[in-house]
Design an enzyme around this catalytic site. Structure first.
Site, PDB file in Angstrom:
ATOM      1  N   CYS A 124       0.840  -1.204   0.000  1.00 46.24           N
ATOM      2  CA  CYS A 124       0.000   0.000   0.000  1.00 46.24           C
ATOM      3  C   CYS A 124       0.872   1.249   0.000  1.00 46.24           C
ATOM      4  CB  CYS A 124      -0.909  -0.012   1.229  1.00 46.24           C
ATOM      5  SG  CYS A 124      -1.990   1.408   1.326  1.00 46.24           S
ATOM      6  N   CYS A 133       0.721   3.860   5.573  1.00 50.48           N
ATOM      7  CA  CYS A 133       1.623   2.706   5.421  1.00 50.48           C
ATOM      8  C   CYS A 133       3.070   3.138   5.187  1.00 50.48           C
ATOM      9  CB  CYS A 133       1.143   1.792   4.304  1.00 50.48           C
ATOM     10  SG  CYS A 133      -0.381   0.940   4.760  1.00 50.48           S
TER      11      CYS A 133
HETATM   12 ZN   LIG Z   1      -2.053   1.960   3.546  1.00 54.44          ZN
END
Ligand SMILES: [Zn+2]
Length: 400
Positions: free
Chosen positions: A335, A340
């Site tokens: 991601c 993230c």
């Molecule tokens: Zn993410």
């Protein structure tokens, strides 16, 4: 002001990409429509979702209507001004929430009955303050009378009132007022209800009048019954709606949702957009796209975030679990969302366990970004003629 163009059709399935033009910009389809129930995305800014590819949002008419807040919104010049955003918006008719007071809350069930035992997650914040009660809702041929869950006031909704509320809210795409029957409704009741829904569809069009500022979508009902679904699809698509929503009970399994969509498909005009109402789990989207659906709204990514559940390519998992507290890796390595690239599972797990709002915000941001990425991948798979194999691979990974 409103138009829909099919861009690419997939040879081996009914999947297609398209572009939906609205007065507030255009949307690439298939698209996921995050739900901002009361006009907010649970702690995350609309632009944050916009940056991850979110192009359109759904707001629930019911939550404004029961407070008469649509009148306040009208004084601001509509939802776009009120929320301070310039994205395309959808509102639903308010009907689903009203009717689910009568059945959904009573049995704690969703649109597909087998979802019940599998999904203990409940949405505390949008759960009614009063206990479920059959007497909350009274349906007649004219409309539906119900009690406000906020203060117990008697309220009434019919096609004219629903469309007026949606005019006041001023979203780009709005929906006809229909009766959403209980997944437990029998054939006889569903048939009777369908006649009402069809009458209300015509009345919704009349109530909208000639305005071209808002695109009105009709809704195909008929529950899990083939002849009623076909009758409804034939009737609703014969009316001059700008697009079509598929609503109501879909039977007792994920497979039965596919069957319902297969029954309806032959009647749906190719040049108009199709919206699957309230169903947007990963497998619903993949199967829906395969059956020619263009847009999906669902509360699931934001609801799960609130319960500490993250969406990833390998399925979903709960960050409440203590095993993630020492995990230095991001939620999903693939991601590219800001959450993230910066935060570890360990930190987010800590926040979720300690009930820090920031934890929910981070998870909501990731889940919505992850959904938008999935939609991007779906669109490119369709455009490259690979949708079938993309779908099978994604489902295999997702289901583990
Ligand atoms: Zn993410």
């Amino acid at each position: 002001m409103f138009s829909f163009t099919v861009l690419k059709e997939n040879p081996k399935s009914r999947a297609r990409t398209g572009r939906l033009e609205t007065p507030h910009g255009s949307i690439e389809t298939p698209a996921f429509v995050p739900v901002a129930t009361k006009g907010a995305l649970r702690g995350v800014d609309f632009d944050t979702v916009g940056l991850s590819g979110g192009e359109i949002f759904m707001v629930n008419t019911y939550h404004f209507f029961q407070l008469e807040r649509e009148k306040t919104v009208k004084k601001f010049g509509g939802l776009h001004k009120f929320l301070g955003i310039d994205y395309p918006l959808m509102t639903d008719s308010g009907g689903f929430q009203v009717f689910s007071l009568g059945f959904g809350r009573e049995h704690n069930i969703g649109k597909v009955t087998s979802f019940i035992p599998r999904k203990p997650l409940t949405d505390q914040e949008s759960q009614p303050e009063l206990r479920p009660d059959r007497n909350l809702v009274k349906i007649t041929d004219d409309g539906v009378e119900f009690r406000s869950l906020k203060d117990g006031r008697r309220l009434f909704m019919d096609p004219k009132i629903s469309i007026q509320a949606q005019k006041d809210l001023g979203a780009d795409i709005i929906f006809a007022f229909d009766e959403c029957t209980s997944p437990l409704a029998d054939y006889h009741y569903t048939k009777e209800s369908l006649e009402r829904t069809h009458r209300w569809a015509k009345q919704s069009l009349e109530a909208l009048g000639r305005t071209r500022k808002q695109a009105l979508f009709g809704i195909v009902q008929g529950g899990p019954f083939q002849d009623l679904r076909e009758e409804s699809a034939q009737f609703i698509t014969s009316l001059p709606f700008a697009g079509f929503g598929i609503g109501g009970a879909m039977g007792d399994s994920k497979a039965s949702m596919g069957r319902v969509l297969d029954w309806i498909y032959p009647y749906l005009p190719a040049d108009k957009p199709r919206h699957l109402l309230g169903l947007g789990e990963v497998d619903d989207i993949l199967e829906g796209v395969e059956r020619g659906m263009d847009t999906f709204d669902c509360v699931v990514p934001t609801r799960w975030a609130r319960h500490g559940v993250a969406l990833t390519d390998q399925g979903r998992f709960s960050l409440r679990s203590a095993r993630y507290l020492t995990d230095k890796t991001p939620i999903d390595r693939r991601c590219s969302c800001p959450v993230c690239s910066r935060y570890s599972k360990g930190y987010i797990s800590h926040l979720i366990r300690e009930k820090e709002i920031f934890g929910i915000m981070l998870l909501t941001e990731h889940n919505l970004a992850w959904m938008q990425n999935l939609m991007k991948d779906i669109r490119s798979a369709i455009n490259s003629g690979q949708y079938r194999s993309f779908k099978d691979q994604t489902l295999r990974r997702w289901r583990g």
